[in-house]
Motif scaffolding. Structure first.
Motif, mmCIF file in Angstrom:
data_model
loop_
_atom_site.group_PDB
_atom_site.id
_atom_site.type_symbol
_atom_site.label_atom_id
_atom_site.label_comp_id
_atom_site.label_asym_id
_atom_site.label_seq_id
_atom_site.Cartn_x
_atom_site.Cartn_y
_atom_site.Cartn_z
ATOM 1 N N ALA A 65 0.817 -1.217 0.000
ATOM 2 C CA ALA A 65 0.000 0.000 0.000
ATOM 3 C C ALA A 65 0.849 1.265 0.000
ATOM 4 O O ALA A 65 0.302 2.371 0.012
ATOM 5 C CB ALA A 65 -0.927 0.004 1.216
ATOM 6 N N SER A 66 2.167 1.111 -0.010
ATOM 7 C CA SER A 66 3.061 2.269 0.079
ATOM 8 C C SER A 66 3.263 2.905 -1.290
ATOM 9 O O SER A 66 4.312 2.759 -1.929
ATOM 10 C CB SER A 66 4.399 1.856 0.682
ATOM 11 N N ILE A 67 2.256 3.624 -1.744
ATOM 12 C CA ILE A 67 2.328 4.262 -3.053
ATOM 13 C C ILE A 67 3.157 5.542 -2.959
ATOM 14 O O ILE A 67 3.220 6.178 -1.910
ATOM 15 C CB ILE A 67 0.924 4.573 -3.591
ATOM 16 N N PRO A 68 3.806 5.928 -4.049
ATOM 17 C CA PRO A 68 4.602 7.169 -4.020
ATOM 18 C C PRO A 68 3.698 8.397 -3.940
ATOM 19 O O PRO A 68 2.573 8.403 -4.433
ATOM 20 C CB PRO A 68 5.372 7.119 -5.335
ATOM 21 N N ILE A 69 4.211 9.437 -3.336
ATOM 22 C CA ILE A 69 3.467 10.688 -3.206
ATOM 23 C C ILE A 69 3.536 11.463 -4.521
ATOM 24 O O ILE A 69 4.587 11.578 -5.139
ATOM 25 C CB ILE A 69 4.052 11.538 -2.061
ATOM 26 N N LYS A 70 2.376 11.983 -4.929
ATOM 27 C CA LYS A 70 2.303 12.845 -6.110
ATOM 28 C C LYS A 70 1.804 14.228 -5.706
ATOM 29 O O LYS A 70 1.211 14.407 -4.644
ATOM 30 C CB LYS A 70 1.383 12.222 -7.163
ATOM 31 N N SER A 71 2.028 15.183 -6.589
ATOM 32 C CA SER A 71 1.745 16.578 -6.246
ATOM 33 C C SER A 71 0.267 16.836 -5.992
ATOM 34 O O SER A 71 -0.088 17.760 -5.255
ATOM 35 C CB SER A 71 2.246 17.503 -7.357
ATOM 36 N N THR A 72 -0.622 16.046 -6.593
ATOM 37 C CA THR A 72 -2.065 16.266 -6.440
ATOM 38 C C THR A 72 -2.649 15.549 -5.223
ATOM 39 O O THR A 72 -3.844 15.666 -4.963
ATOM 40 C CB THR A 72 -2.817 15.799 -7.698
ATOM 41 N N LEU A 130 7.821 14.601 -2.439
ATOM 42 C CA LEU A 130 7.711 13.872 -3.708
ATOM 43 C C LEU A 130 8.717 12.725 -3.811
ATOM 44 O O LEU A 130 8.608 11.888 -4.717
ATOM 45 C CB LEU A 130 7.895 14.831 -4.885
ATOM 46 N N GLN A 131 9.661 12.658 -2.892
ATOM 47 C CA GLN A 131 10.637 11.563 -2.889
ATOM 48 C C GLN A 131 10.204 10.385 -2.004
ATOM 49 O O GLN A 131 10.907 9.379 -1.926
ATOM 50 C CB GLN A 131 11.989 12.070 -2.389
ATOM 51 N N LEU A 132 9.052 10.508 -1.348
ATOM 52 C CA LEU A 132 8.690 9.551 -0.306
ATOM 53 C C LEU A 132 7.444 8.743 -0.646
ATOM 54 O O LEU A 132 6.721 9.048 -1.588
ATOM 55 C CB LEU A 132 8.463 10.303 1.014
ATOM 56 N N ARG A 133 7.247 7.696 0.166
ATOM 57 C CA ARG A 133 6.064 6.847 0.092
ATOM 58 C C ARG A 133 5.482 6.674 1.490
ATOM 59 O O ARG A 133 6.113 7.050 2.488
ATOM 60 C CB ARG A 133 6.418 5.460 -0.474
ATOM 61 N N LYS A 134 4.314 6.085 1.542
ATOM 62 C CA LYS A 134 3.692 5.791 2.830
ATOM 63 C C LYS A 134 4.631 4.945 3.683
ATOM 64 O O LYS A 134 5.285 4.026 3.194
ATOM 65 C CB LYS A 134 2.372 5.060 2.624
#
Length: 312
Positions: A65-72, A130-134
């Motif tokens: 479930a650790s999806i990457p962070i996006k700007s939106t 933007l470099q991170l994930r959950k």
């Protein structure tokens, strides 16, 4: 839309014009040396003030479930902001840490801060996220050009570079769907009502626990007094236990869902009211007079209410 500061620093007075150009230039050179020395102590090569430097990351807790962070996206994060120069804490979500450092925590309630990734005014925080994930935990150095630049407060000198210590608690691609994911728990499981519709045609869901005086309906009066307690959908209480408010049922200063719910009650009647976010505070976070977030954006609300008085 203008970006907002991530937390209570937005309520501090930011200054730059009070210093002469020569003084600002001297301070910039001083802070640049501090930044370079700090990076050298971490064995990081200086590459300018228009970037961020990651000094630490723990990604071992990532899962499917650790999806990457996006700007939106929206994110829930625990974080600290410190000055590179002396490690001074200037902002945090940690209430105990804030208290021990004589500053206010970002949020009024304990727990992570909910923020829109592309509306953090500190550009370095945006680029760091933007470099991170959950489930990631990381430390970044944010040079002054991507922090506050020449602006300063009583806590932050001009041209200060920042240390951003962050733990990503939740990554939320769709903030509306995230809020609605709690509706089943509250409307069906708690209030035992039918979740028949999730559109804006549904003003509120009400569960009453007694009849009260059916000859005195709130809708027949102009002013009402209500004793109430409020919860966020994650179960945190955002009121001072039970508060009392007297208001005009047509007042625009009271959220629509609260007015609509109370207007259906009899004098002396007790009820729980579930208010979808669009009949609450909508997409706007609510802050107190000290700049702390009390109710995050896109928050549906639960109130326990007692209609205690009615007046013409």
């Amino acid at each position: 839309m203008k970006r907002l500061f991530i937390g209570v620093i937005s309520f501090a007075l930011l200054l730059s014009a009070c210093m002469k150009d020569s003084e600002l230039e001297q301070e910039r050179e001083k802070q640049l040396i501090i930044l370079k020395d700090y990076l050298a102590s971490k064995n990081i090569t200086y590459a300018g003030t228009d970037t961020v430097y990651r000094t630490y990351i723990d990604s071992t807790r990532r899962d499917t479930a650790s999806i990457p962070i996006k700007s939106t996206y929206y994110v829930k994060i625990d974080y600290n902001l410190r000055l590179v120069g002396d490690n001074k804490l200037v902002e945090t979500t940690n209430h105990a840490l804030a208290s021990s450092n004589n500053i206010l925590p970002v949020t009024y309630l304990k727990g992570p801060a909910l923020i829109a990734v592309n509306y953090t005014s500190i550009y370095g925080i945006y680029r760091s996220l933007l470099q991170l994930r959950k489930n990631d935990t990381a430390n970044f150095v944010i040079p002054f050009e991507w922090a506050f630049g020449s602006y300063y407060t009583s806590l932050i000198p001009p041209f200060s570079s920042l240390i951003f210590q962050v733990r990503v608690v939740e990554v939320i691609p769709d903030i509306v769907a995230y809020d609605k994911s709690f509706w089943q728990r509250w409307v069906v499981d708690s209030l035992q009502l039918s979740l028949s519709d999730t559109t804006e045609e549904v003003p509120v869901y009400i569960k009453t626990y007694n009849i009260g005086d059916s000859t005195k309906k709130a809708s027949d009066y102009t002013n009402v007094t209500v004793i109430y307690k409020g919860w966020l959908t994650d179960g945190r209480v955002f009121t001072n236990d039970y508060d009392t408010i007297t208001f005009n049922l047509s007042s625009s200063t009271i959220i629509e869902g609260f007015r609509k719910g109370v207007s259906q009650l009899n004098l002396g009647q007790r009820a729980k009211i579930f208010i979808p976010y669009y009949h609450g505070y909508g997409k706007t976070a609510q802050v107190n007079n000290r700049g702390q977030v009390v109710i995050p954006p896109y928050s549906s609300l639960i109130y326990e209410v007692l209609l205690s008085q009615t007046n013409y």
